[in-house]
Design a protein around this motif. Sequence first.
Motif, PDB file in Angstrom:
ATOM      1  N   UNK A   1       0.759  -1.296  -0.111  1.00 33.58           N
ATOM      2  CA  UNK A   1       0.035   0.034  -0.072  1.00 33.58           C
ATOM      3  C   UNK A   1       0.935   1.182  -0.103  1.00 33.58           C
ATOM      4  N   UNK A   2       1.839   1.138   0.829  1.00 31.33           N
ATOM      5  CA  UNK A   2       2.505   2.591   1.065  1.00 31.33           C
ATOM      6  C   UNK A   2       3.502   2.992  -0.208  1.00 31.33           C
ATOM      7  N   UNK A   3       3.739   1.749  -0.931  1.00 31.02           N
ATOM      8  CA  UNK A   3       4.779   2.160  -1.935  1.00 31.02           C
ATOM      9  C   UNK A   3       4.113   2.032  -3.163  1.00 31.02           C
TER      10      UNK A   3
ATOM     11  N   UNK B   1       9.893   0.578  -5.272  1.00 27.87           N
ATOM     12  CA  UNK B   1      10.565   1.924  -5.568  1.00 27.87           C
ATOM     13  C   UNK B   1      11.299   2.124  -6.808  1.00 27.87           C
ATOM     14  N   UNK B   2      11.747   0.993  -7.100  1.00 26.64           N
ATOM     15  CA  UNK B   2      12.535   0.974  -8.521  1.00 26.64           C
ATOM     16  C   UNK B   2      11.679   0.903  -9.697  1.00 26.64           C
TER      17      UNK B   2
ATOM     18  N   UNK C   1      10.250   4.218  -9.784  1.00 27.76           N
ATOM     19  CA  UNK C   1      11.225   5.089  -9.853  1.00 27.76           C
ATOM     20  C   UNK C   1      11.129   6.301  -8.880  1.00 27.76           C
ATOM     21  N   UNK C   2      10.480   5.786  -7.834  1.00 28.12           N
ATOM     22  CA  UNK C   2      10.441   7.088  -6.561  1.00 28.12           C
ATOM     23  C   UNK C   2       9.052   7.874  -6.718  1.00 28.12           C
TER      24      UNK C   2
ATOM     25  N   UNK D   1       5.911   6.962  -6.448  1.00 31.00           N
ATOM     26  CA  UNK D   1       5.038   6.720  -5.412  1.00 31.00           C
ATOM     27  C   UNK D   1       5.409   7.313  -4.284  1.00 31.00           C
ATOM     28  N   UNK D   2       6.391   7.868  -3.927  1.00 27.91           N
ATOM     29  CA  UNK D   2       6.796   8.705  -2.731  1.00 27.91           C
ATOM     30  C   UNK D   2       5.920  10.347  -2.854  1.00 27.91           C
ATOM     31  N   UNK D   3       5.258  10.427  -3.838  1.00 27.94           N
ATOM     32  CA  UNK D   3       4.773  11.774  -4.207  1.00 27.94           C
ATOM     33  C   UNK D   3       3.243  11.423  -4.239  1.00 27.94           C
TER      34      UNK D   3
ATOM     35  N   UNK E   1      -3.426  10.923  -1.172  1.00 28.26           N
ATOM     36  CA  UNK E   1      -4.003   9.710  -0.616  1.00 28.26           C
ATOM     37  C   UNK E   1      -5.470  10.211  -0.512  1.00 28.26           C
TER      38      UNK E   1
ATOM     39  N   UNK F   1      12.879  11.801  -0.171  1.00 32.18           N
ATOM     40  CA  UNK F   1      13.221  12.392  -1.309  1.00 32.18           C
ATOM     41  C   UNK F   1      13.835  13.830  -1.051  1.00 32.18           C
TER      42      UNK F   1
ATOM     43  N   UNK G   1      18.817   3.704  -1.610  1.00 28.00           N
ATOM     44  CA  UNK G   1      18.907   5.090  -1.924  1.00 28.00           C
ATOM     45  C   UNK G   1      20.316   5.711  -1.611  1.00 28.00           C
TER      46      UNK G   1
END
Lengths: 180, 180
Positions: free
Chosen positions: A31-33, A146-147, A150-151, A153-155, A158, B92, B147
């Motif tokens: 879920x988080x990623x 995460x790969x 390519x990151x 998902x951190x942005x 929700x 990030x 990272x």
Amino acid sequence: MQNEPEVTVVRLGHRPGRDERMTTHVGLTARALGADRVVLPDNAGKSRDTIADITDRFGGPFSVECSGSQKALIRNWEGRVVHLTMYGERIQDVEADVRAASTDAPLLVVVGAEKVSFDVYEAADWNVGVTNQPHSEVAGLAVFLDRLFEGRELEREWEGAEQRVIPKATGKRVESVDEG
Amino acid sequence: MQNEPEVTVVRLGHRPGRDERMTTHVGLTARALGADRVVLPDNAGKSRDTIADITDRFGGPFSVECSGSQKALIRNWEGRVVHLTMYGERIQDVEADVRAASTDAPLLVVVGAEKVSFDVYEAADWNVGVTNQPHSEVAGLAVFLDRLFEGRELEREWEGAEQRVIPKATGKRVESVDEG
């Protein structure tokens, strides 16, 4: 996630009691990623409830379900299948291919518990090792997602969250979300 | 790892029985993804033995130890301290700073179990969130290390291994290592 490859994570194998936290962590990490859905074995109802509760409080969309036919799910998947295993090809060698193939077909990511039977290796389009060392299926899933994204998902944002953590240099800040 | 920032992971908190596998997975993830050392609470001897056994079989260098004075380790650390927490700053946003600061001073990465006391937040140079969502300390550690090292940890070589997994598209291949 919106505008991203559709990703379902399937967790194989679960021994109630002993595997509760690992299975829960697989689901929460999915879920988080950035995954859209996790499918747990049908004896993992407790983990499912915890993951559903976190989704209610911290937002989605994310779906969690239990299933008694995970092998069939893998066999009949209409899209690509990645099986995460320490015996597989190196993630740094195959991630670009997986990413390219996932743009137009849903991706199923298989995360094993203990021994995984050979038909799973055969059903997978890629068997992928996040290192060829023994460590943790949760760690492998996290690095893989995460790969894959390519990151990005951190942005992600929700929807439908009751509360939200505000990033803070020291201490904790949690806000209630009023979407009215 | 050689020619890389020196990284120690410290695991705070451990309830024997309940936390065995999570603590073991924190240690194995630290090893597989490029850290040099893990320090566990002194009641986590079982996890320590598992991690030491994996290191004997699959190689190092990697060291694992138990300590009764983890708070002092953090307080007196001569180098930089990162505390991984869902309440922290976004990875990030801070990873470049952490990476730059780690080139000339050893880095301590603090991984909490349940509730972490406020003095840990204060002792850290950075409180870092791998997402501000609840998921898994193992997942957070994995993404952080991948990272920090920008993927170079996936290329590391292992010394003193008895066996080695050879990456394979389907199935398993494990070779004995004869370094003679």
